[in-house]
Design a protein around this motif. Sequence first.
Motif, PDB file in Angstrom:
ATOM      1  N   ALA A 108      -3.691   8.415   6.481  1.00 47.76           N
ATOM      2  CA  ALA A 108      -3.110   7.247   5.924  1.00 47.76           C
ATOM      3  C   ALA A 108      -1.700   8.744   5.925  1.00 47.76           C
ATOM      4  O   ALA A 108      -0.662   7.837   6.605  1.00 47.76           O
ATOM      5  CB  ALA A 108      -3.275   7.208   4.406  1.00 47.76           C
ATOM      6  N   SER A 138       1.223  -0.895  -0.267  1.00 42.88           N
ATOM      7  CA  SER A 138       0.120   0.061  -0.077  1.00 42.88           C
ATOM      8  C   SER A 138       0.544   1.082  -0.371  1.00 42.88           C
ATOM      9  O   SER A 138       2.139   1.192   0.116  1.00 42.88           O
ATOM     10  CB  SER A 138      -0.572  -0.670   1.209  1.00 42.88           C
ATOM     11  N   SER A 193      -0.042   5.597  -4.621  1.00 43.63           N
ATOM     12  CA  SER A 193      -0.812   4.222  -4.381  1.00 43.63           C
ATOM     13  C   SER A 193      -1.530   3.793  -5.891  1.00 43.63           C
ATOM     14  O   SER A 193      -1.978   4.388  -6.358  1.00 43.63           O
ATOM     15  CB  SER A 193      -2.357   5.118  -3.789  1.00 43.63           C
ATOM     16  N   ALA A 253       0.236   9.560  -3.607  1.00 44.07           N
ATOM     17  CA  ALA A 253      -0.981   8.314  -3.934  1.00 44.07           C
ATOM     18  C   ALA A 253      -1.426   8.844  -4.409  1.00 44.07           C
ATOM     19  O   ALA A 253      -1.855   7.800  -5.887  1.00 44.07           O
ATOM     20  CB  ALA A 253      -1.438   8.182  -2.306  1.00 44.07           C
ATOM     21  N   TRP A 257      -6.030  12.854   2.884  1.00 47.47           N
ATOM     22  CA  TRP A 257      -6.481  11.112   3.433  1.00 47.47           C
ATOM     23  C   TRP A 257      -5.738  11.265   4.913  1.00 47.47           C
ATOM     24  O   TRP A 257      -4.721  11.108   4.495  1.00 47.47           O
ATOM     25  CB  TRP A 257      -6.505   9.765   2.154  1.00 47.47           C
ATOM     26  N   ASP A 275       4.018  12.749  -0.451  1.00 44.64           N
ATOM     27  CA  ASP A 275       2.443  12.087  -1.195  1.00 44.64           C
ATOM     28  C   ASP A 275       2.451  12.199  -1.985  1.00 44.64           C
ATOM     29  O   ASP A 275       1.481  12.910  -1.659  1.00 44.64           O
ATOM     30  CB  ASP A 275       1.740  11.702   0.582  1.00 44.64           C
ATOM     31  N   GLN A 278      -4.543   1.586  -5.215  1.00 45.27           N
ATOM     32  CA  GLN A 278      -5.361   1.138  -4.745  1.00 45.27           C
ATOM     33  C   GLN A 278      -6.393   1.329  -6.006  1.00 45.27           C
ATOM     34  O   GLN A 278      -6.152   2.146  -6.203  1.00 45.27           O
ATOM     35  CB  GLN A 278      -5.719   1.752  -3.368  1.00 45.27           C
TER      36      GLN A 278
HETATM   37  C1  LIG Z   1      -3.290  11.632  -0.352  1.00 43.34           C
HETATM   38  C2  LIG Z   1      -3.312  10.641   0.248  1.00 43.34           C
HETATM   39  N1  LIG Z   1      -2.271   9.869   1.279  1.00 43.34           N
HETATM   40  C3  LIG Z   1      -2.486   7.886   1.154  1.00 43.34           C
HETATM   41  C4  LIG Z   1      -2.845   7.235   0.977  1.00 43.34           C
HETATM   42  C5  LIG Z   1      -3.238   6.032   1.365  1.00 43.34           C
HETATM   43  O1  LIG Z   1      -2.875   4.733  -0.251  1.00 43.34           O
HETATM   44  P1  LIG Z   1      -3.036   3.115   0.312  1.00 43.34           P
HETATM   45  O2  LIG Z   1      -4.735   3.289   0.152  1.00 43.34           O
HETATM   46  O3  LIG Z   1      -2.525   2.608  -0.953  1.00 43.34           O
HETATM   47  O4  LIG Z   1      -2.304   2.916   1.450  1.00 43.34           O
HETATM   48  C6  LIG Z   1      -4.442   7.946  -0.123  1.00 43.34           C
HETATM   49  C7  LIG Z   1      -5.009   6.934  -0.835  1.00 43.34           C
HETATM   50  O5  LIG Z   1      -6.458   7.279  -1.221  1.00 43.34           O
HETATM   51  C8  LIG Z   1      -4.315   9.207  -0.507  1.00 43.34           C
HETATM   52  O6  LIG Z   1      -5.470   9.918  -1.602  1.00 43.34           O
END
Ligand SMILES: Cc1ncc(COP(=O)(O)O)c(C=O)c1O
Length: 604
Positions: A324, A295, A417, A395, A322, A393, A419
């Motif tokens: 994360a 991830s 990312s 992502a 997010w 980040d 995902q």
């Molecule tokens: C700005 C941001 N950072 C990090 C992530 C995390 O990604 P992952 O779901 O692959 O861990 C996301 C996922 O939507 C995100 O939008």
Amino acid sequence: MQIQGPHSAALPDREAKVYRNAVSRNFSFLKRTDRFDLLLVKSLALPSPSQGCLVPVADLHADDERLIEKLAGWRKENYFAYPTQFPVTLEGTRSWLRSRLLEVEDRILFLVLDQHGIEVGHLGFNDALSDSGLMEVDNVVRGVKPGNSGIMGAALNTLLKWAREVIGCRGFFLRVFEDNSHATAFYRRLGFVDDLRIPLRKKTEGQTTSFVPLAGGDTAPPDKTFLRMVHVPDSKNVAKSLILTAGPSISAREAAYSWDAAKHGWNHGWNHYLSKFEQTFAEYVGMKHAIATSSCTGALHLSLAALGIGPGDEVIVPDITWVATANAVLYVGATPIFADIEADSWCLDPASFESKITERTKAVIPVHLYGHPARMDQIMAIAHKHNLFVVEDAAPAIGAEFNGQKTGTFGHFAAFSFQGAKLLVTGEGGILLTNDTALYKKAHTLWDQGRNPNKTFWIDERGWKYKMSNIQAALGLAQIERCDELVEMKRRLFSWYAEGLHHVPHLRLNREIPGARSIYWMSSILLDEKARISRDDLRAELKKRNVDTRPVFPAISQYPIWPTVQAPLPMARFVGNQAINLPSGVCLEQRQIDYICKSIKELL
Ligand SMILES: Cc1ncc(COP(=O)(O)O)c(C=O)c1O
């Protein structure tokens, strides 16, 4: 050939180049197939009730005498529909297959197979490398076999959908003899409308008769007329099912690579796709080292751990992202400190970032929110001045640029990312990039349970398991090889919103700031406080019209999980309360976006 009507203008240079590349790479990926099992993996399913499929005519057919005979037979039966008429021979068909189809970059033909795998016709594209992004439908032929009613209509619809969703084709046209009433009626039923009449003159040389456009000054009545028709999809049923906020584009390439990884990617082949994916991704972004992860969150965690950030340290993150981004800071025992976002880019505000720096600050994580790059020139200058690490980040921002430089190339580390809602998908997954070889080695060890790379089953330090599987990497490799066209498709989607919502009061789109090239992972709108409907009521009303939306992330400082209580920052709070992500799946059609814009205008 030049075409008039909607979308006929040439694309801007960069888009035209990406489009032409996508055409030739996708056509050749299908045509360069010399095994039947792989060819079936590359086929396109027809929808029920026909349940047949479209199989690309490929290298393995060049010496398929049974097929060549069949193609020659169809050509004979349908000679009247072609502008060039000649005695059909097996030798002529064989040589046409090689030199006029398989070896021609801008042409492709698919066999239409019924539910039992029997060929009932063919259809394809010609002249597909135009700068306008339009393709000419060509060679639509149905063998005279009874049954399978409706299969050619299903085949043509499937072909158009494929070219639009996989290649990013902007539209379609075709040429048909005006007196071929059976064919013109068929095309009209499928949404083609008359565009232009082209008068033709009959020319006979030897045994070949050709119908060619009238020469200048030829005013005699034409011998025949071509009708040019363009595809204008109707807007009926456009919101029959929920229009979703996200969704990937999956082509034969993803199917073929993941099929190969599932069948052969074991034992000595266990990391074949992993290493190719890491290398291709690093090259695409322009970085030295890549580590594929399970991830993006895991990649962010590894980056902070590799930088030695831990308890007592502070890491600055934007208040809108997010969770994360900030969770990764907690995972290493450090404290996330929230800074505000900019009113225009919705990314980290450099002034707010600088105001949050203390003697405990070790790093900053700018986020390229919704595919828009953060203001990296100012952020890097501030980080440099205060001796801070920078982890991008990225992502949702694969392929975005700031001042012509790709996101992911500015900081010490960058995390992306894959995902399932992202532009490129591997189900779940991420990747960590760096140019620093020592940091790469450290992160690699931590990613692999802290394992000593030179001893078998020996652990030197505490690590984690954040690996991506080879099968996911196979999907990822196919996706990164298609990244440029997917980015252009996202950008075009945003342009449809920009056109449809132009001058709508109380609403602003997430447009790019000067210097930015966004990939518009999410096309979004921000309502001002004077709008006559609240953000949440607008979402509810849109849902009733089968339009799915997402609220923009709230200011995450409000979550009750952080070690220190921090008041939400003003711009983050405002955008978090007032903004919406609109449907942004890469395969959405203009008629769907038009419907969404019309609905928003009615509700505001
Ligand atoms: C700005 C941001 N950072 C990090 C992530 C995390 O990604 P992952 O779901 O692959 O861990 C996301 C996922 O939507 C995100 O939008």
